[in-house]
Scaffold this motif. Structure first.
Motif, PDB file in Angstrom:
ATOM      1  N   LEU A 112       0.821  -1.206   0.000  1.00 39.71           N
ATOM      2  CA  LEU A 112       0.000   0.000   0.000  1.00 39.71           C
ATOM      3  C   LEU A 112       0.861   1.266   0.000  1.00 39.71           C
ATOM      4  O   LEU A 112       0.402   2.335  -0.382  1.00 39.71           O
ATOM      5  N   GLY A 113       2.118   1.109   0.422  1.00 32.89           N
ATOM      6  CA  GLY A 113       3.024   2.262   0.396  1.00 32.89           C
ATOM      7  C   GLY A 113       3.812   2.356  -0.899  1.00 32.89           C
ATOM      8  O   GLY A 113       4.585   3.282  -1.102  1.00 32.89           O
ATOM      9  N   ALA A 114       3.635   1.383  -1.781  1.00 24.66           N
ATOM     10  CA  ALA A 114       4.402   1.353  -3.035  1.00 24.66           C
ATOM     11  C   ALA A 114       3.478   1.619  -4.216  1.00 24.66           C
ATOM     12  O   ALA A 114       2.265   1.725  -4.060  1.00 24.66           O
ATOM     13  N   THR A 115       4.077   1.709  -5.403  1.00 20.93           N
ATOM     14  CA  THR A 115       3.262   1.933  -6.604  1.00 20.93           C
ATOM     15  C   THR A 115       3.757   1.019  -7.726  1.00 20.93           C
ATOM     16  O   THR A 115       4.830   0.427  -7.633  1.00 20.93           O
ATOM     17  N   GLY A 116       2.946   0.949  -8.789  1.00 23.68           N
ATOM     18  CA  GLY A 116       3.356   0.235  -9.998  1.00 23.68           C
ATOM     19  C   GLY A 116       3.724  -1.218  -9.765  1.00 23.68           C
ATOM     20  O   GLY A 116       3.047  -1.942  -9.049  1.00 23.68           O
ATOM     21  N   ARG A 117       4.851  -1.610 -10.396  1.00 20.57           N
ATOM     22  CA  ARG A 117       5.263  -3.008 -10.350  1.00 20.57           C
ATOM     23  C   ARG A 117       5.610  -3.439  -8.929  1.00 20.57           C
ATOM     24  O   ARG A 117       5.345  -4.568  -8.518  1.00 20.57           O
ATOM     25  N   SER A 118       6.200  -2.528  -8.180  1.00 20.28           N
ATOM     26  CA  SER A 118       6.599  -2.832  -6.808  1.00 20.28           C
ATOM     27  C   SER A 118       5.365  -3.212  -5.976  1.00 20.28           C
ATOM     28  O   SER A 118       5.383  -4.186  -5.221  1.00 20.28           O
ATOM     29  N   ARG A 119       4.265  -2.449  -6.164  1.00 21.05           N
ATOM     30  CA  ARG A 119       3.033  -2.743  -5.425  1.00 21.05           C
ATOM     31  C   ARG A 119       2.516  -4.126  -5.807  1.00 21.05           C
ATOM     32  O   ARG A 119       2.149  -4.916  -4.940  1.00 21.05           O
ATOM     33  N   ARG A 120       2.522  -4.412  -7.113  1.00 17.97           N
ATOM     34  CA  ARG A 120       2.017  -5.711  -7.572  1.00 17.97           C
ATOM     35  C   ARG A 120       2.839  -6.854  -6.968  1.00 17.97           C
ATOM     36  O   ARG A 120       2.289  -7.844  -6.480  1.00 17.97           O
ATOM     37  N   ASN A 121       4.158  -6.714  -6.980  1.00 20.44           N
ATOM     38  CA  ASN A 121       5.026  -7.765  -6.438  1.00 20.44           C
ATOM     39  C   ASN A 121       4.807  -7.986  -4.949  1.00 20.44           C
ATOM     40  O   ASN A 121       4.785  -9.121  -4.480  1.00 20.44           O
ATOM     41  N   TRP A 122       4.648  -6.884  -4.197  1.00 22.44           N
ATOM     42  CA  TRP A 122       4.387  -7.007  -2.754  1.00 22.44           C
ATOM     43  C   TRP A 122       3.071  -7.729  -2.518  1.00 22.44           C
ATOM     44  O   TRP A 122       2.946  -8.545  -1.611  1.00 22.44           O
ATOM     45  N   LEU A 123       2.040  -7.405  -3.348  1.00 23.24           N
ATOM     46  CA  LEU A 123       0.732  -8.034  -3.187  1.00 23.24           C
ATOM     47  C   LEU A 123       0.795  -9.523  -3.501  1.00 23.24           C
ATOM     48  O   LEU A 123       0.192 -10.341  -2.816  1.00 23.24           O
ATOM     49  N   ILE A 124       1.569  -9.879  -4.554  1.00 24.04           N
ATOM     50  CA  ILE A 124       1.711 -11.298  -4.899  1.00 24.04           C
ATOM     51  C   ILE A 124       2.424 -12.039  -3.767  1.00 24.04           C
ATOM     52  O   ILE A 124       2.035 -13.142  -3.378  1.00 24.04           O
ATOM     53  N   THR A 125       3.462 -11.401  -3.201  1.00 28.67           N
ATOM     54  CA  THR A 125       4.183 -12.021  -2.072  1.00 28.67           C
ATOM     55  C   THR A 125       3.244 -12.190  -0.886  1.00 28.67           C
ATOM     56  O   THR A 125       3.232 -13.240  -0.228  1.00 28.67           O
ATOM     57  N   ALA A 126       2.426 -11.164  -0.617  1.00 25.45           N
ATOM     58  CA  ALA A 126       1.470 -11.227   0.499  1.00 25.45           C
ATOM     59  C   ALA A 126       0.508 -12.395   0.306  1.00 25.45           C
ATOM     60  O   ALA A 126       0.276 -13.190   1.220  1.00 25.45           O
ATOM     61  N   ALA A 127      -0.041 -12.495  -0.912  1.00 19.97           N
ATOM     62  CA  ALA A 127      -1.017 -13.552  -1.197  1.00 19.97           C
ATOM     63  C   ALA A 127      -0.382 -14.929  -1.081  1.00 19.97           C
ATOM     64  O   ALA A 127      -0.970 -15.849  -0.512  1.00 19.97           O
ATOM     65  N   SER A 128       0.848 -15.075  -1.601  1.00 23.01           N
ATOM     66  CA  SER A 128       1.475 -16.399  -1.550  1.00 23.01           C
ATOM     67  C   SER A 128       1.821 -16.761  -0.112  1.00 23.01           C
ATOM     68  O   SER A 128       1.716 -17.916   0.286  1.00 23.01           O
ATOM     69  N   ALA A 129       2.180 -15.755   0.693  1.00 20.94           N
ATOM     70  CA  ALA A 129       2.499 -16.023   2.107  1.00 20.94           C
ATOM     71  C   ALA A 129       1.251 -16.469   2.866  1.00 20.94           C
ATOM     72  O   ALA A 129       1.272 -17.469   3.587  1.00 20.94           O
ATOM     73  N   ILE A 130       0.139 -15.729   2.686  1.00 23.44           N
ATOM     74  CA  ILE A 130      -1.089 -16.078   3.406  1.00 23.44           C
ATOM     75  C   ILE A 130      -1.607 -17.437   2.915  1.00 23.44           C
ATOM     76  O   ILE A 130      -1.952 -18.308   3.711  1.00 23.44           O
ATOM     77  N   GLY A 131      -1.605 -17.619   1.585  1.00 25.10           N
ATOM     78  CA  GLY A 131      -2.074 -18.884   0.998  1.00 25.10           C
ATOM     79  C   GLY A 131      -1.251 -20.065   1.493  1.00 25.10           C
ATOM     80  O   GLY A 131      -1.796 -21.093   1.908  1.00 25.10           O
ATOM     81  N   THR A 132       0.070 -19.900   1.471  1.00 20.56           N
ATOM     82  CA  THR A 132       0.967 -20.964   1.930  1.00 20.56           C
ATOM     83  C   THR A 132       0.751 -21.245   3.411  1.00 20.56           C
ATOM     84  O   THR A 132       0.694 -22.400   3.834  1.00 20.56           O
ATOM     85  N   GLY A 133       0.634 -20.171   4.197  1.00 22.02           N
ATOM     86  CA  GLY A 133       0.442 -20.327   5.642  1.00 22.02           C
ATOM     87  C   GLY A 133      -0.821 -21.111   5.962  1.00 22.02           C
ATOM     88  O   GLY A 133      -0.801 -22.040   6.772  1.00 22.02           O
ATOM     89  N   ILE A 134      -1.918 -20.772   5.269  1.00 20.12           N
ATOM     90  CA  ILE A 134      -3.194 -21.434   5.521  1.00 20.12           C
ATOM     91  C   ILE A 134      -3.137 -22.903   5.094  1.00 20.12           C
ATOM     92  O   ILE A 134      -3.559 -23.797   5.820  1.00 20.12           O
ATOM     93  N   TRP A 135      -2.567 -23.123   3.917  1.00 25.20           N
ATOM     94  CA  TRP A 135      -2.498 -24.494   3.401  1.00 25.20           C
ATOM     95  C   TRP A 135      -1.601 -25.365   4.294  1.00 25.20           C
ATOM     96  O   TRP A 135      -1.960 -26.484   4.644  1.00 25.20           O
ATOM     97  N   THR A 136      -0.445 -24.817   4.668  1.00 21.19           N
ATOM     98  CA  THR A 136       0.481 -25.582   5.513  1.00 21.19           C
ATOM     99  C   THR A 136      -0.173 -25.868   6.860  1.00 21.19           C
ATOM    100  O   THR A 136      -0.063 -26.967   7.399  1.00 21.19           O
TER     101      THR A 136
END
Length: 257
Positions: free
Chosen positions: A36-60
């Motif tokens: 939320l503090g970033a823009t453009g590609r950086s924001r997208r990458n942070w969001l993808i990392t966030a989603a993969s972390a939460i998804g992985t955490g829940i699945w594990t």
């Protein structure tokens, strides 16, 4: 009915699975704050990392907890393609939820949609994972408890996304992730208590892989991914820090120059 044991390995699996859920949540919230503090590609990458972390955490969390699941009178095997599909579902829907919040114009609507999507995704991941279980007998579900587990999932997801939008301080992120971990765990065990198994003993070999052959290595791999990513995120400078060091460098140059 077969005797179901949800903690065949004692306290190890509930505690470890809760720790996994909290780690994933903390990392996901941290990454969303950065996004939320970033823009453009950086924001997208942070969001993808966030989603993969939460998804992985829940699945594990789900499958580490499943390591402690046993049914009297029958072995348990896991259908490999279905189990992997449940991981992909977890990643995809969490991604959709996080992006809805990261790019939503209207905060309230984005939060509602994101929470609903993510919650339903988490629940479908859980029941897909359960559908991957192979045993000698018939599995039945208590519809009331199934419904309750879905409600818990949606509420937990909405609360987590709200936290991601409104919480900035590390202490608050820690508290939010502990609560989120508890919510995910309670959703899991509510879903598990909905399960009834009528065992029909049989000498036939079950299809699929044992938990130790397949789920344990996968959980260890994903757990390592979570911890490595956490370290990387913790050590990478925030936008504010970068600007501060850049301006410090400029002032040094101007003094020297």
């Amino acid at each position: 009915m077969g005797h179901l044991d949800h903690a065949a390995l004692g306290w190890l699996t509930p505690v470890l699975s809760y720790a996994m859920a909290c780690t994933g949540a903390a990392l996901g919230l941290r990454c969303t704050v950065r996004a939320l503090g970033a823009t453009g590609r950086s924001r997208r990458n942070w969001l993808i990392t966030a989603a993969s972390a939460i998804g992985t955490g829940i699945w594990t969390m789900h499958f580490v907890a499943m390591l402690g699941f046993s049914v009297g009178g029958t072995d348990i095997r896991y259908d490999v393609p279905l189990t992997i599909l449940s991981l992909l579902v977890a990643m995809t829907v969490v991604c959709a939820g996080v992006f809805a919040v990261g790019y939503g114009r209207d905060r309230t609507r984005a939060l509602f949609l994101g929470g609903l999507t993510t919650g339903l995704g988490v629940a479908s991941m859980h029941y897909l994972g359960m559908a991957a279980v192979r045993l000698h007998g018939d599995v039945s579900y208590d519809p009331l408890l199934v419904g309750l587990s879905v409600v818990i999932a949606v509420v937990a997801a909405t609360a987590a996304l709200w936290a991601a939008l409104n919480i900035k301080s590390p202490v608050a992120v820690t508290i939010a992730s502990l609560i989120m971990g508890a919510a995910v765990s309670s959703m899991h065990y509510t879903g598990m208590f909905a399960v009834g198994v009528r065992v029909t003993p049989s000498g036939e070999v079950l299809p699929g892989a044992t938990a130790m052959q397949f789920i344990f290595p996968l959980a260890v791999g994903l757990g390592s991914y979570l911890f490595l990513t956490s370290a990387f995120v913790a050590l990478s400078p925030t936008t504010g820090e970068r600007e501060a060091s850049a301006s410090a460098q400029r002032s040094v140059e101007s003094v020297v120059g």
